[in-house]
Design an enzyme around this catalytic site. Structure first.
Site, PDB file in Angstrom:
ATOM      1  N   GLN A 174     -16.174   2.201  -5.298  1.00 14.21           N
ATOM      2  CA  GLN A 174     -15.440   0.914  -5.064  1.00 14.21           C
ATOM      3  C   GLN A 174     -14.028   1.332  -4.806  1.00 14.21           C
ATOM      4  O   GLN A 174     -12.920   0.525  -4.372  1.00 14.21           O
ATOM      5  CB  GLN A 174     -15.457  -0.205  -5.856  1.00 14.21           C
ATOM      6  N   ASN A 175     -13.406   2.511  -5.551  1.00  9.88           N
ATOM      7  CA  ASN A 175     -11.977   2.744  -5.568  1.00  9.88           C
ATOM      8  C   ASN A 175     -11.463   3.481  -4.141  1.00  9.88           C
ATOM      9  O   ASN A 175     -12.194   4.075  -3.495  1.00  9.88           O
ATOM     10  CB  ASN A 175     -11.822   3.881  -6.804  1.00  9.88           C
TER      11      ASN A 175
ATOM     12  N   ARG B 220       1.191   1.627  -3.460  1.00  9.09           N
ATOM     13  CA  ARG B 220       0.096   2.288  -4.231  1.00  9.09           C
ATOM     14  C   ARG B 220      -0.260   3.917  -3.899  1.00  9.09           C
ATOM     15  O   ARG B 220      -0.635   4.697  -4.742  1.00  9.09           O
ATOM     16  CB  ARG B 220      -1.310   1.553  -3.546  1.00  9.09           C
TER      17      ARG B 220
ATOM     18  N   TYR C  63       0.714  -1.293  -0.252  1.00 11.87           N
ATOM     19  CA  TYR C  63       0.071  -0.023   0.058  1.00 11.87           C
ATOM     20  C   TYR C  63       0.956   1.099  -0.176  1.00 11.87           C
ATOM     21  O   TYR C  63       0.243   2.260  -0.577  1.00 11.87           O
ATOM     22  CB  TYR C  63      -1.051  -0.236   1.007  1.00 11.87           C
TER      23      TYR C  63
ATOM     24  N   SER D  32     -16.954  -4.079 -13.262  1.00 12.60           N
ATOM     25  CA  SER D  32     -17.253  -5.296 -13.877  1.00 12.60           C
ATOM     26  C   SER D  32     -18.745  -6.012 -13.667  1.00 12.60           C
ATOM     27  O   SER D  32     -19.359  -6.957 -14.010  1.00 12.60           O
ATOM     28  CB  SER D  32     -16.283  -6.575 -14.038  1.00 12.60           C
TER      29      SER D  32
ATOM     30  N   HIS E  19     -14.771   0.465  -0.172  1.00 13.82           N
ATOM     31  CA  HIS E  19     -13.616  -0.468   0.082  1.00 13.82           C
ATOM     32  C   HIS E  19     -12.435   0.266   0.871  1.00 13.82           C
ATOM     33  O   HIS E  19     -11.262  -0.381   0.833  1.00 13.82           O
ATOM     34  CB  HIS E  19     -13.193  -0.943  -1.287  1.00 13.82           C
TER      35      HIS E  19
ATOM     36  N   GLY F   3     -17.617   2.145 -15.032  1.00 15.32           N
ATOM     37  CA  GLY F   3     -16.393   1.505 -14.857  1.00 15.32           C
ATOM     38  C   GLY F   3     -16.285   0.191 -13.912  1.00 15.32           C
ATOM     39  O   GLY F   3     -15.239   0.208 -13.489  1.00 15.32           O
TER      40      GLY F   3
END
Length: 231
Positions: free
Chosen positions: A86-87, A56, A53, A173, A104, A171
């Protein structure tokens, strides 16, 4: 004003250069996902999780909101906008969106290991953490919802979707639950749009815009504002 609720996934930030797990060359090809994004992985090797992380965050500070993020901010002039993302990046906030719910977690925050209510924003000049890092006397972990953990904000997210006059998915799935299940909370007669360059199969009442986030949001904006003028 009508309430516009928007659910965003990894494709929202792809144009900003944020790596995703699923795309070719994405993070799943570099790391087994359960090694770096699961509760078991953190218990087995917390030092690796901290390093992962940290990487990231180093990537995120170099990224900038894209035209899609900015387009969603512009929609706040015409609608009451709530974003469910969700990002774990902060690009919605940096673009100027005012109502963002992170499902998240948030990459630029950590929380106390012994008290999950204690959440700390990291300083821009001190983004790296380790197993030895303490804040206010607490050892910390990334403020990320790992696989195998509950998603605390899914309840508030479902409530927002139930209130939507217009619901938009961008964006994603539609395969990661519980976020993928938000579509099931839409009220009858709610307008629903799905923006993705490679959309998956969705019910026929969902309006599909086959485009990336930036172009798709431009197209959506034209549709919504034209409908507002007719109303």
């Amino acid at each position: 004003m009508k309430r516009l609720v928007i659910s965003t996934g990894a494709g929202m930030s792809a144009e900003s250069g944020i790596s995703t797990f699923r795309d070719a060359g994405g993070l799943w090809e570099q790391y087994p996902v359960m090694q770096v994004a699961s509760a078991d992985g953190f218990r087995r090797d917390p030092a690796l999780i901290h390093r992962f992380y940290n990487e990231r965050r180093s990537q995120l500070v170099l990224a900038h909101p894209n035209d899609g993020h900015i387009g969603l901010v512009e929609l706040e002039k015409h609608f009451t906008v709530n974003i469910i993302t969700q990002n774990v990046d902060d690009l919605h906030e940096r673009a100027g969106s005012t109502n963002v719910l992170h499902l998240h977690g948030e990459l630029m925050k950590v929380r106390a290991l012994d008290d999950e209510t204690k959440i700390y924003s990291l300083s821009p000049d001190a983004l790296d953490t380790s197993v030895d890092t303490t804040i206010e006397g607490h050892h910390v972990r990334p403020h990320i919802v790992f696989f195998q953990e509950a998603v605390p904000n899914i309840g508030p997210a479902c409530d927002l979707v139930r209130q939507a006059d217009i619901f938009v998915v961008i964006g994603t799935s539609l395969s990661v639950y519980p976020a993928a299940g938000l579509l099931g909370y839409v009220r009858p007669a709610t307008e629903v749009y799905y923006i993705d360059p490679n959309p998956v199969s969705v019910p026929e009442w969902v309006n599909v815009i086959r485009a990336g986030a930036s172009e798709g949001i431009k197209h959506l904006t034209r549709i919504l504002l034209n409908d507002e003028e007719k109303a």
